[in-house]
Structure formats: C-alpha cells, structure tokens
Design an enzyme around this catalytic site. Sequence first.
Site, PDB file in Angstrom:
ATOM      1  N   SER A  13      24.819  93.939  38.931  1.00  0.00           N
ATOM      2  CA  SER A  13      23.914  93.186  38.069  1.00  0.00           C
ATOM      3  C   SER A  13      23.847  91.728  38.540  1.00  0.00           C
ATOM      4  CB  SER A  13      24.369  93.320  36.615  1.00  0.00           C
ATOM      5  OG  SER A  13      23.358  92.921  35.719  1.00  0.00           O
TER       6      SER A  13
ATOM      7  N   GLY B 214      27.228  90.185  34.204  1.00  0.00           N
ATOM      8  CA  GLY B 214      27.305  89.590  32.880  1.00  0.00           C
ATOM      9  C   GLY B 214      26.202  88.595  32.598  1.00  0.00           C
ATOM     10  N   GLY B 215      25.110  88.647  33.377  1.00  0.00           N
ATOM     11  CA  GLY B 215      23.959  87.803  33.094  1.00  0.00           C
ATOM     12  C   GLY B 215      24.191  86.328  33.272  1.00  0.00           C
TER      13      GLY B 215
END
Length: 574
Positions: free
Chosen positions: A206, A128-129
Amino acid sequence: MLNRFTSRSKGIRSSSLRFCSQKILRSVRQGVVAGREEHLSSGIKYYCFQGVPYAVPPIGELRFKSPEPLERFDQPLLDCTHLRGPCHQREATTSKTVGSEDCLHLNIYVPAKCAAEPMPVMVWIHGGGFIADTGNKYLPLSLLHEGVIVVTLNYRLGAWGFLCLPEAEIWGNVGLKDQRLALQWINENIKSFNGDPNNVTLFGESAGATSIHMHTFASHAGKLFHKVIMQSGTANMEWVFQRQPSVKVRRLCELLGCSSTDPKEMFEFLQSPEKVTPEAVLSKTLSLLLPDERRRGPPFPLRPVLEDTNSPDAFISMPVLKQMRRHDTCAIPTIIGYNSAEGLTLLKHSVKQIEKVDQDLERFVPRNIPLSIDHPEISALAQQIRKFFFGGQRITKEHLPGLCNLITDYHFLVDIYFATKMHPIYRPGAPLYVYRFDYTGGRDFYKRLFNFEHLSGACHADELHYLFQTPNDDLSTFAEDDAQITKRLSEMWANFARYGEPTPQNSNIANELGFMWTSVKKSTGQKECKNLDYFIIDRKCSMRQEPDRDRMEFWEEIYRKFPPLDYSLLNAKR
C-alpha cells in the site's frame, strides 16, 4: 491502508520485553548493539536487534526537518533487545494517541545459521496511508526460514512526516527521507550482521509500496537497494500525493490556534511542543480533508508532495508520469501485484451511505480525466460506469460485488495496471513479475473484520497475515492451506531477493508448482504491451494473461478518449 495486525499483535510488547541472559553483540559504525537470541517453532535459532536508532531524534529544532544521521550511540553498549515506540498516530481500535517523535528506529532479524556467503537483505516499508502503522508489528518468521535477513523500520507519519511549508523551509516528504536515511544506515552496517549490502530488496504494501516506487526514481536506486516488491501500490495512484498542501498547513495552524499567515511565525508555532502537542495535531488531522477527499476517500489528508525546486535534499520533485517515462533510470528487477478484492477495505463506508453513492457515481469518475467537475461528460461517464458495473440499475446492497470491483479499480487496480503496462516500454532491461493474490483462508483479518466473508476475493492487506507473523504465532499449527500459502509467499519473495526471480529453474517451488512464474515479455520499441502474464496466487497457482482484462478494457477506452493527467501535478494545484 489501515493499521495492521491490530488484534493479533497485542502481545508483541510483553513478548519482546522478556529478559534474555545471552545477549548477541554486533559492532556497527555508531557503536555496539546488543540483541537477543530467539527460536523459530522448528527450533531454528535467529537473532533480533530491535529499536536500533538510525537518525538523530527528530525533536526540538529538527521537528518537520529532514533526518540527520546518527554518528554515535549515547552509550557504549546499546540495549536493542526490545521494541521501541512507533511514530505518532492514532491506535486503530481505541483511537488513542500512541507513539513518540523519537521514533526513527529499525529492527533487524537475522538467521543464526553460519552462512558461507553474506545473506540477502529484505527491507520492509509498512503501509498505513502515511498516517498509521509501524514496522514493529511485522515479525518475519516464515521469511527467516528461507535464509534472508529482514529489516523493518519506522518513518514519520502524518503532520510530522508530510507537512509542507516551503516558505519556511519545511520542504515536505521527511517521512520518505527517513526511509532513505534508514537505507543508508543499512548499507553502512548490514555487513556486521552477515548481510550483503550489494543485494538489498525493498518490499512494502500500500503506502509502503508507493514509497518504494518513488525510491526507484531516485539517485540512490541501484546503490542502496537492488530489487523491489510492490504489493498493492504504485506512485501514480490517485490517493498517493497530497492535495493542496499549502492550504492544509495553514488550516492546521489555524485549527491549533495560530492566526498568523506569516510563514516564519507559523513555523515557530508548529515547532512549539507546548502549543502543538501530539494529541492536538492528531485531533485536527482529519479536519484537514478537503470536501472532495471526504466524498471520494480514503481519509489520508497528509501525504507526499512534489518538492519545491529550492529543496536542498529533494526526494521527489519531477512529476510521477514523467519519471515513469524516463529511459535513463536504473534497471531494478521488480515484482508488482494486487489483491483481487482490494476494495473490500473501503466497501463498508460505501455501504453505510449506499443511497448517496447511487446518486453520486460521479465520485468514481477518475480525477485525472481532463474535464472540469461540472462538465456534462462527467455525468455521461458516470452513466457508463453504472451500465458496466451495475447493469444500468440503481445500486443497492444486492450489488456489492460490482461496487467492490469499482472501488478496487478506482483506488488501486487501474493505476497499478497502467504502471505494469508502462514498465516494459520504459524499463525493458528490468525484469517485471506481476501477480494477483486471490487466496482467502483462516488468517484473513480485514475481510472478517469488515464482515465480508460472503464476498469473493482477497481483501486489501490480507496477504500480510500470511507473509508475516506475530510473537504468539506457531507456524507448525497453521491450517494446511494457510501453511502452504505462507511457505509459497515466503519462498518466492526470498528467491526473488536472492536470485532476482521468484521461481528459479529447478528450485523447490518451481518443482512443486510444476511451472515457473515467468516475467513480462520485453516491449519492442514504443508499442503497447498487450496480454501481460500474471501469476495467480491461490490454493492452485497458475499463470494467466491479465485476469481482469474486461474491466481494464473499460477504463482504457475512457482514457483513449480522455488522456489522463498526472495525479502528482494535479494534486498540487487543486
């Protein structure tokens, strides 16, 4: 990199809040937790303990501070039969402010079978960055079928997790330190759930995968966890470390109404819940993006930092490339992989401004090339990119496959590739398994959301909808190919957690495939590793040598001429 399972998980809270007459009790160091019994679609029972606090709520004077261990629950029997709120963020579809500062909870999912031996433990760290998502959304039904315990967790995001003002003893990285404390809680307590504290596998995607890579550099590697799976992320990637953190914290204070530049006064202002509300912080967060960050993307302004040497509990202070070149680190068996069309997740933004992209290909010249932005070689490199990816032509909507490949390389693949090449040289004692996820099917989410189904390849994060489920999913109703890929992923990931290899000899999955997923060959001395073996995850799985070799040779040639700088150092300076 985006918020996960958005439309598929709308029923997650109502499903999880239903009353269960039979509570499952477990004693942990902090007290007693009460979970609930559930059933898989096959009828197999499992237990879930949701919303288990692992830290003192980071509110009041603890805002922006390192997490503190929770010594005792505030009640003798803690109800853990339902999910608690995520950490503060914007809801993906509505942009509404959701969550709480009191968000440091984890969820434990346990097969109910009577296992003779403690079960392997898999700990999921979401992506989710560093600004979005929650561990609450990931229901590991298919993994539970494989007889492993799965723990998901929340960690602080955005300003709450990654603001940095060392002069006021806001050292940064408290979101990563939340993860570390959650691992300590698991290490202390997982025996109570028949989990093996000496067989813990971290897996994440991620930003979660980049976090895990940083965990492997830390002193708790090999103690609080023993294997890792990194999906679409490594710590050496361009977007992982925060750019100009000191500028951003001052800019945030200014935007929120604090005119002082005195660190102590700024800190007191930031800790004021009346002046610095969640809505106010989230409304200003994207305004912290630097002009070059807006130009290149993705829109993640607040991220990890290299901590000041005075930090009393630093998570990471040594530059990443230096960490990756150390020989004295713990040998952690590792899986690293990527999706074949990662760039689809950012392609839509580029399509909206395709003329600007065509006129500014310099934005895709990697920032770690040691040249000033106005150096004439930058323009020459942009022309090389145009020639290689677009045949020297102007970029139009006819060139979306090439543009997707370029975005994939720039934001994901090149740095993942270099991480896999370095691993056998500097970690020869740690088995490395590399994969490319190619599968597209009925559970693809982001590829459909962005209307790119006509393009080939698997979008960033779309493998998650096969590896995880939501409460409304029934595994028995999946389409045949989707069910097969879900089974394969879950079995290989669970095998790796249990045995340290995804397809052990004579295992069910090895027999089904007809071959074994082999690890990367060990490097001899300091010689470069060539032709790494990749496992291709698709309807028909196979082993191939470096499936995107032509593109990687293009970038390798550039980096031979311009040896890369370290993004973790570069981002702190510029």
